[in-house]
Design an enzyme around this catalytic site. Sequence first.
Site, PDB file in Angstrom:
ATOM      1  N   ARG A  48     -37.079  58.784 -58.041  1.00 15.42           N
ATOM      2  CA  ARG A  48     -36.352  57.612 -57.529  1.00 15.42           C
ATOM      3  C   ARG A  48     -35.071  57.358 -58.306  1.00 15.42           C
ATOM      4  O   ARG A  48     -34.078  56.911 -57.736  1.00 15.42           O
ATOM      5  CB  ARG A  48     -37.262  56.388 -57.585  1.00 15.42           C
ATOM      6  CG  ARG A  48     -38.303  56.452 -56.503  1.00 15.42           C
ATOM      7  CD  ARG A  48     -39.206  55.260 -56.523  1.00 15.42           C
ATOM      8  NE  ARG A  48     -40.001  55.217 -55.321  1.00 15.42           N
ATOM      9  CZ  ARG A  48     -41.163  54.583 -55.221  1.00 15.42           C
ATOM     10  NH1 ARG A  48     -41.656  53.944 -56.257  1.00 15.42           N
ATOM     11  NH2 ARG A  48     -41.820  54.594 -54.087  1.00 15.42           N
ATOM     12  N   LYS A  63     -56.556  55.820 -40.774  1.00 15.23           N
ATOM     13  CA  LYS A  63     -56.986  54.731 -39.893  1.00 15.23           C
ATOM     14  C   LYS A  63     -56.017  54.418 -38.763  1.00 15.23           C
ATOM     15  O   LYS A  63     -54.809  54.372 -38.971  1.00 15.23           O
ATOM     16  CB  LYS A  63     -57.151  53.461 -40.736  1.00 15.23           C
ATOM     17  CG  LYS A  63     -58.333  53.538 -41.659  1.00 15.23           C
ATOM     18  CD  LYS A  63     -58.536  52.210 -42.324  1.00 15.23           C
ATOM     19  CE  LYS A  63     -59.847  52.188 -43.081  1.00 15.23           C
ATOM     20  NZ  LYS A  63     -59.959  50.991 -43.890  1.00 15.23           N
ATOM     21  N   GLY A  99     -43.739  52.130 -46.835  1.00 17.05           N
ATOM     22  CA  GLY A  99     -43.863  50.957 -45.969  1.00 17.05           C
ATOM     23  C   GLY A  99     -42.622  50.734 -45.125  1.00 17.05           C
ATOM     24  O   GLY A  99     -42.712  50.373 -43.946  1.00 17.05           O
TER      25      GLY A  99
HETATM   26  P1  AMP Z   1     -52.702  57.313 -44.324  1.00 15.06           P
HETATM   27  O1  AMP Z   1     -52.420  56.618 -45.615  1.00 15.06           O
HETATM   28  O2  AMP Z   1     -53.221  56.426 -43.241  1.00 15.06           O
HETATM   29  O3  AMP Z   1     -51.567  58.219 -43.880  1.00 15.06           O
HETATM   30  O4  AMP Z   1     -53.936  58.231 -44.600  1.00 15.06           O
HETATM   31  C1  AMP Z   1     -53.890  59.284 -45.491  1.00 15.06           C
HETATM   32  C2  AMP Z   1     -55.290  59.669 -45.842  1.00 15.06           C
HETATM   33  O5  AMP Z   1     -55.972  60.061 -44.683  1.00 15.06           O
HETATM   34  C3  AMP Z   1     -55.388  60.826 -46.808  1.00 15.06           C
HETATM   35  O6  AMP Z   1     -55.881  60.350 -48.023  1.00 15.06           O
HETATM   36  C4  AMP Z   1     -56.368  61.768 -46.135  1.00 15.06           C
HETATM   37  O7  AMP Z   1     -57.349  62.269 -47.014  1.00 15.06           O
HETATM   38  C5  AMP Z   1     -57.015  60.884 -45.103  1.00 15.06           C
HETATM   39  N1  AMP Z   1     -57.594  61.643 -43.998  1.00 15.06           N
HETATM   40  C6  AMP Z   1     -57.001  62.520 -43.194  1.00 15.06           C
HETATM   41  N2  AMP Z   1     -57.886  63.066 -42.349  1.00 15.06           N
HETATM   42  C7  AMP Z   1     -59.088  62.519 -42.614  1.00 15.06           C
HETATM   43  C8  AMP Z   1     -60.403  62.670 -42.088  1.00 15.06           C
HETATM   44  N3  AMP Z   1     -60.650  63.528 -41.116  1.00 15.06           N
HETATM   45  N4  AMP Z   1     -61.392  61.936 -42.616  1.00 15.06           N
HETATM   46  C9  AMP Z   1     -61.144  61.075 -43.623  1.00 15.06           C
HETATM   47  N5  AMP Z   1     -59.931  60.880 -44.163  1.00 15.06           N
HETATM   48  C10 AMP Z   1     -58.901  61.590 -43.664  1.00 15.06           C
END
Ligand code: AMP
Length: 419
Positions: free
Chosen positions: A36, A219, A398
């Site tokens: 950064r 999620k 974010g």
């Molecule tokens: P996000 O912060 O929503 O982009 O989520 C990222 C996280 O999603 C990472 O830590 C991944 O390990 C998790 N992730 C991706 N695919 C899966 C899955 N099939 N089951 C559980 N976690 C997942």
Amino acid sequence: MQQFIDSYDFTGKKAIVRVDFNVPLNENFEITDDTRIRRAMPTLKKVLEKGGAVIIMSHLGRPKKVDAKFSLKHIVARVSECLGVPVQFAEDCQKAQEQAAALKPGEALLLENLRFYAEEEGKPRGLAEDASDDEKKAAKAAVKESQKEFVKTLASYADCYINDAFGTAHRAHGSTALIAKYFPDDKMFGYLMEGEIKAIDNVLKNAERPLTAIIGGSKVSSKLAVLKNLVGKVDNLIIGGGMGYTFIKAQGGQIGNSLHEDDLMPEALDIIATAKEKGVNLSLSVQTVVADDFSNEANTKVVSSHAIPEGWEGMDAGAESLAAWKKIILSSKTILWNGPVGVFEMEAFAKGTLQIAEDLAEATAAGAYTLVGGGDSVAAVTKMGYADKVSYVSTGGGAMLEALEGKVLPGIAAIRGDK
Ligand code: AMP
């Protein structure tokens, strides 16, 4: 009126520059990743080269009061080293009048952590847990009032304002947005912000088609607004990772123990319906690598994403999904990637995410515009060594997500003058 750093005359002027120096420090207060700091250098150096002086301001961490652990004094030496001039330090960002006034062209001053003051965020602090609604309201009004003085003081140090902190562009804080009104004709973006804005526009406004978004991660709930915005804009929408199983379950698939959010199944069906209505090609995973435990050492097998046995959970995209996605990626002219398509932190389940990174690199080499933005996909491409093989890697988690949701970011609106 918005100005531009390349055409602005900085001769003999003082620029107050909001940067994002929120760098990780170890227990000895040593910087463990100075990305950064380095990303802000082109802007700071440009002002100095053009005969100006810089007053640099940032936050570090989330202090709720003056706290030496979060002092920017820990980074002065590194900033000086990167900038190539000794950087002075103001121990209180509200008491830097004399130091600012004494700055000569080519000199630099770093202000202490802005968030030592509640006024930076404009949110009251230290409220009793049992405070009544009236007390909360009064405290909020009080900090909003004192915020005006806080911002005015910062503005008084300089002749012009530059915002180069994309990481906080989605916050309407004192230094990221409110200060701009003191510089109606002398406000501009730094190079980093310009780069981020251009990258967003390349995808959301001026995309060469076909435009594909790959949205993964854990999620649906954290990306629902992004999906809703993008489904009306893209030609192809690839939904992978943990969030994909909510869609598959909503369609009647068997997902075993895979991550999912039952309450979001109606929203998932809505997105599927909107895609159909708009002629968007929505591509879910057809094949999944499943495991009998959320562990790198778990037993694994490859199954249909719609027929995951009980006791098994989806951990990564299978080869058939990856082949289908590769075809889409390589036939696209613009590609946005947000979120890993598997649990890439575990080596056993990183293949899918690595394959997407490789596909993006191949598409980029063939002339497509590729943007990786918002959170873990950035960590994944960086870790896997693909950061310089795609067109742009965003620095703002974010902020990038909010931009992809279609929101106008306060830090951008404050400079452009739009609402
Ligand atoms: P996000 O912060 O929503 O982009 O989520 C990222 C996280 O999603 C990472 O830590 C991944 O390990 C998790 N992730 C991706 N695919 C899966 C899955 N099939 N089951 C559980 N976690 C997942």
